[in-house]
Design a protein around this motif. Structure first.
Motif, PDB file in Angstrom:
ATOM      1  N   VAL A 276      14.949   4.153  38.585  1.00 43.09           N
ATOM      2  CA  VAL A 276      14.610   3.096  37.644  1.00 43.09           C
ATOM      3  C   VAL A 276      13.083   3.053  37.667  1.00 43.09           C
ATOM      4  CG1 VAL A 276      14.811   0.658  37.075  1.00 43.09           C
ATOM      5  CG2 VAL A 276      16.740   1.836  38.136  1.00 43.09           C
ATOM      6  N   GLY A 277      12.480   3.634  36.647  1.00 41.60           N
ATOM      7  CA  GLY A 277      11.033   3.799  36.621  1.00 41.60           C
ATOM      8  C   GLY A 277      10.255   2.494  36.649  1.00 41.60           C
ATOM      9  N   LEU A 278       8.959   2.646  36.837  1.00 40.86           N
ATOM     10  CA  LEU A 278       8.070   1.493  36.941  1.00 40.86           C
ATOM     11  C   LEU A 278       8.150   0.599  35.703  1.00 40.86           C
ATOM     12  CD1 LEU A 278       5.934  -0.004  38.551  1.00 40.86           C
ATOM     13  CD2 LEU A 278       4.210   1.463  37.487  1.00 40.86           C
ATOM     14  N   ASP A 279       8.181   1.214  34.517  1.00 40.84           N
ATOM     15  CA  ASP A 279       8.226   0.399  33.299  1.00 40.84           C
ATOM     16  C   ASP A 279       9.511  -0.421  33.225  1.00 40.84           C
ATOM     17  OD1 ASP A 279       9.710   2.739  32.924  1.00 40.84           O
ATOM     18  OD2 ASP A 279       9.338   2.791  30.765  1.00 40.84           O
ATOM     19  N   ARG A 280      10.640   0.205  33.535  1.00 40.09           N
ATOM     20  CA  ARG A 280      11.914  -0.518  33.480  1.00 40.09           C
ATOM     21  C   ARG A 280      11.995  -1.575  34.592  1.00 40.09           C
ATOM     22  NH1 ARG A 280      17.917   2.049  33.246  1.00 40.09           N
ATOM     23  NH2 ARG A 280      18.987   0.134  32.685  1.00 40.09           N
ATOM     24  N   THR A 281      11.501  -1.230  35.767  1.00 37.35           N
ATOM     25  CA  THR A 281      11.487  -2.185  36.870  1.00 37.35           C
ATOM     26  C   THR A 281      10.651  -3.404  36.506  1.00 37.35           C
ATOM     27  OG1 THR A 281      11.788  -0.449  38.506  1.00 37.35           O
ATOM     28  CG2 THR A 281      10.883  -2.517  39.302  1.00 37.35           C
ATOM     29  N   THR A 282       9.454  -3.158  35.984  1.00 39.42           N
ATOM     30  CA  THR A 282       8.553  -4.254  35.635  1.00 39.42           C
ATOM     31  C   THR A 282       9.133  -5.123  34.533  1.00 39.42           C
ATOM     32  OG1 THR A 282       6.664  -2.919  36.265  1.00 39.42           O
ATOM     33  CG2 THR A 282       6.219  -4.802  34.857  1.00 39.42           C
ATOM     34  N   HIS A 283       9.629  -4.490  33.467  1.00 37.51           N
ATOM     35  CA  HIS A 283      10.111  -5.252  32.314  1.00 37.51           C
ATOM     36  C   HIS A 283      11.522  -5.792  32.495  1.00 37.51           C
ATOM     37  CE1 HIS A 283       6.533  -4.545  30.003  1.00 37.51           C
ATOM     38  NE2 HIS A 283       6.609  -3.267  30.317  1.00 37.51           N
ATOM     39  N   GLY A 284      12.311  -5.177  33.379  1.00 35.60           N
ATOM     40  CA  GLY A 284      13.675  -5.647  33.584  1.00 35.60           C
ATOM     41  C   GLY A 284      13.850  -6.508  34.817  1.00 35.60           C
ATOM     42  N   PHE A 285      13.278  -6.050  35.948  1.00 38.12           N
ATOM     43  CA  PHE A 285      13.573  -6.696  37.221  1.00 38.12           C
ATOM     44  C   PHE A 285      12.434  -7.552  37.770  1.00 38.12           C
ATOM     45  CE2 PHE A 285      16.488  -3.160  36.841  1.00 38.12           C
ATOM     46  CZ  PHE A 285      17.687  -3.774  37.153  1.00 38.12           C
TER      47      PHE A 285
END
Length: 194
Positions: free
Chosen positions: A165-174
């Motif tokens: 789960v890449g940095l962008d998805r982690t930041t925007h999702g989690f």
């Protein structure tokens, strides 16, 4: 069950009409002889109207929320629940109590006691609650299973698999997104590792 030309398609009502539900409904588009959408319950007017238009649903088959649907239900073989993660338990319980089979997007619910209540209600009512674990059917994982089952690699003792789960998805999702607070939805471990 062996399918014949006289076999009717499985009829479903979708509760929630977001991206995940629309992905599942592609099956109904490609296989109208196997699955037919007969109703939709969705808070968002644009999504509800888009699904209704795509499947030719009548106004009386469309509901602004699942409460209204259960007040005046559409006959169907099953309910597909594709609501946000923190909104699975209540519509699932209502569907079970109404006697519908359920295809429930993961995770089942927000807590173990809620999961147990769903299982008990389904047993009591004699309905099926299937939980969607969609990657089981992804061609990538089907191929891995095929190779493992073939024995060409020998006896497999363990597989280590990473779904990044890449940095962008982690930041925007989690971190900032919907999954940032347990009260709203499930933590990453439950959302991504079940």
């Amino acid at each position: 069950m062996e399918r014949t030309s006289e076999t009717k398609p499985v009829t479903i009502v979708a509760i929630g009409a977001g991206n995940r539900t629309n992905k599942y409904l592609e099956y109904a588009i490609r296989n109208p002889d196997r699955m037919k959408l007969v109703g939709v319950a969705e808070l968002n007017d644009i999504r509800r109207h888009a699904v209704a238009s795509k499947f030719g649903l009548k106004p009386e088959e469309c509901f602004a929320d699942y409460e209204r649907f259960f007040e005046n239900p559409v006959p169907a073989d099953a309910i597909l629940i594709g609501t946000p993660e923190n909104m699975h338990f209540e519509p699932c319980m209502k569907a079970i109590e109404a006697g519908y089979n359920v295809l429930l997007e993961k995770p089942i619910a927000q807590s173990l006691p809620e999961c147990c209540r769903i299982a008990e209600a389904a047993r009591r009512k004699g309905v099926i609650v299937g939980v969607c674990h969609v990657l089981r059917y992804h061609p990538y994982f089907i191929k891995i299973k095929e190779i493992v089952d073939s024995g060409q690699l020998g006896e497999i003792i363990s597989i280590s698999h990473l779904a990044a789960v890449g940095l962008d998805r982690t930041t925007h999702g989690f971190v900032r997104g919907m999954w940032r607070r347990e009260e709203i939805t499930n933590p990453m471990l439950i959302s991504k590792c079940c």
